[in-house]
Design an enzyme around this catalytic site. Structure first.
Site, PDB file in Angstrom:
ATOM      1  N   LYS A  25       2.978   6.984  -1.246  1.00  0.00           N
ATOM      2  CA  LYS A  25       3.082   6.400  -2.593  1.00  0.00           C
ATOM      3  C   LYS A  25       3.418   4.912  -2.455  1.00  0.00           C
ATOM      4  O   LYS A  25       4.182   4.522  -1.559  1.00  0.00           O
ATOM      5  CB  LYS A  25       4.196   7.118  -3.374  1.00  0.00           C
ATOM      6  CG  LYS A  25       4.548   6.511  -4.724  1.00  0.00           C
ATOM      7  CD  LYS A  25       3.486   6.748  -5.780  1.00  0.00           C
ATOM      8  CE  LYS A  25       3.817   6.036  -7.113  1.00  0.00           C
ATOM      9  NZ  LYS A  25       2.676   6.057  -8.041  1.00  0.00           N
ATOM     10  N   CYS A  49      -1.512  -1.954  -9.902  1.00  0.00           N
ATOM     11  CA  CYS A  49      -0.839  -0.929 -10.710  1.00  0.00           C
ATOM     12  C   CYS A  49      -0.883  -1.346 -12.184  1.00  0.00           C
ATOM     13  O   CYS A  49      -0.399  -2.416 -12.535  1.00  0.00           O
ATOM     14  CB  CYS A  49       0.609  -0.731 -10.281  1.00  0.00           C
ATOM     15  SG  CYS A  49       1.442   0.420 -11.401  1.00  0.00           S
TER      16      CYS A  49
END
Ligand code: RRO
Length: 324
Positions: free
Chosen positions: A46, A132
């Site tokens: 992640k 993101c």
């Protein structure tokens, strides 16, 4: 016929071209160990930040038969925890790819600090996530080419650019592909991963007249079937602009072996699985491997090199084209 799905991402050999896309089911050691025990070709973590983050309020993930919508908001344990995990994960024999994101005024320095620590711990490759879409008040770096260049310049001043993967947002205009590709070339970046989710989309629950996730008024990044044509276009355009010098990890809408075949035909070196991995768990990697091998067997291809990048332009009528 012996069929190989091996690939080489800038000197890192992977036995299977299917990787998990940084995002789902990869934030804890237990989840990463599940990936290590699966048929995935590498273990991708992640995206990690300097400090641990809880992420956005739940519910922040939604899926239906067309794909997914997420506004996770970067929940992660902070990079120092992933640094400790790298040597444990390396014991699996699979390459380890760590993903990093620096935020705030010192974002470039934070990218560098995290990437340095990951390489020192033994990571094979480090992904710089410039895309993101879900942090409130923080635009995606990949849509601002000055910021993109500043981050890449800072990191490349101290680290081997051939071992970096730049995770890009989807682009929709040829001039943006060209600007991004120019920076990738100038800094001799080894690999790119494209695409991240298509940011700030909205799915509506008409029955209840409401958004389907809670953060940001329901806006989030879409993945899965929804995004495959955009993902293929990004892989193809970057392959055209960067050629074979830059490895492309194709991500977006890969649910079956044919989807993976299409990404590789457009130029991907390897492929990342996000929404399908979230839905199905680590068993997806064995399924996808056998499905892609079946597609290749039918077409008499024994390795990915036999068809990588070899997409042809339109030459004959097929079902779906209209005389219009
Ligand atoms: O955590 C997220 O909200 C997230 C990240 Br870091 C990303 O890169 N892409 C995405 O769709 N969600």
């Amino acid at each position: 016929m012996k069929i190989s799905l091996e690939a080489d991402i800038c000197g890192t050999r992977i036995k299977n071209c299917f990787l998990n896309a940084s995002g789902p089911r990869d934030a804890s050691l237990a989840e990463l160990e599940e990936i290590a025990s699966s048929k995935a070709g590498a273990i991708v973590t992640k995206t990690a930040t300097i400090d641990p983050r809880d992420g956005n309020p739940k519910p922040r993930y939604f899926e239906n038969s067309n794909g997914s919508l997420n506004s996770m908001g970067l929940p992660n344990l902070g990079y120092k925890e992933y640094v400790k995990m790298v040597p444990l994960l390396k014991k699996s024999g699979k390459p380890v790819i760590c993903s990093a994101l620096g935020m705030g005024e010192k974002s470039a320095e934070h990218f560098l600090e995290i990437a340095k620590a990951f390489f020192s711990a033994g990571a094979d490759l480090v992904e710089l996530n410039l895309s993101c879409p879900n942090v409130v008040g923080k635009p995606q770096a990949g849509y601002d080419f000055e910021t993109t260049e500043r981050i890449i310049k800072t990191v490349c001043a101290e680290l081997d650019s051939s071992k970096l993967i730049i995770k890009l947002p989807p682009y929709f205009d040829f001039c943006h592909f060209e600007q991004a590709a120019g920076i990738i070339k100038d800094y001799k970046i080894g690999s790119i991963a494209c695409i991240n989710s298509i940011g700030n989309a909205l799915i509506v629950d008409s029955e209840n007249e409401q958004a389907v996730i809670s953060p940001k008024g329901g806006f989030g990044g879409i993945g899965g079937k929804f995004v495959k044509p955009t993902a293929l276009a990004n892989v193809r355009k970057f392959y055209e602009l960067l050629g074979k010098n830059v490895c492309i990890i194709g991500i977006g809408g890969i649910e079956n072996g044919t989807d993976a075949f299409e990404h590789i035909l457009c130029g991907a070196t390897a492929v990342g699985i996000g929404t399908a991995f979230m839905k199905e768990g680590p068993a997806c990697f064995a399924r996808l491997e056998s499905e892609l091998k079946a597609v290749m067997e039918k077409k008499k291809y024994s390795s990915l090199d036999d068809f990588r990048g070899k997409l042809k332009t339109f030459s004959k009528e097929i079902k779906g084209t209209k005389d219009y």
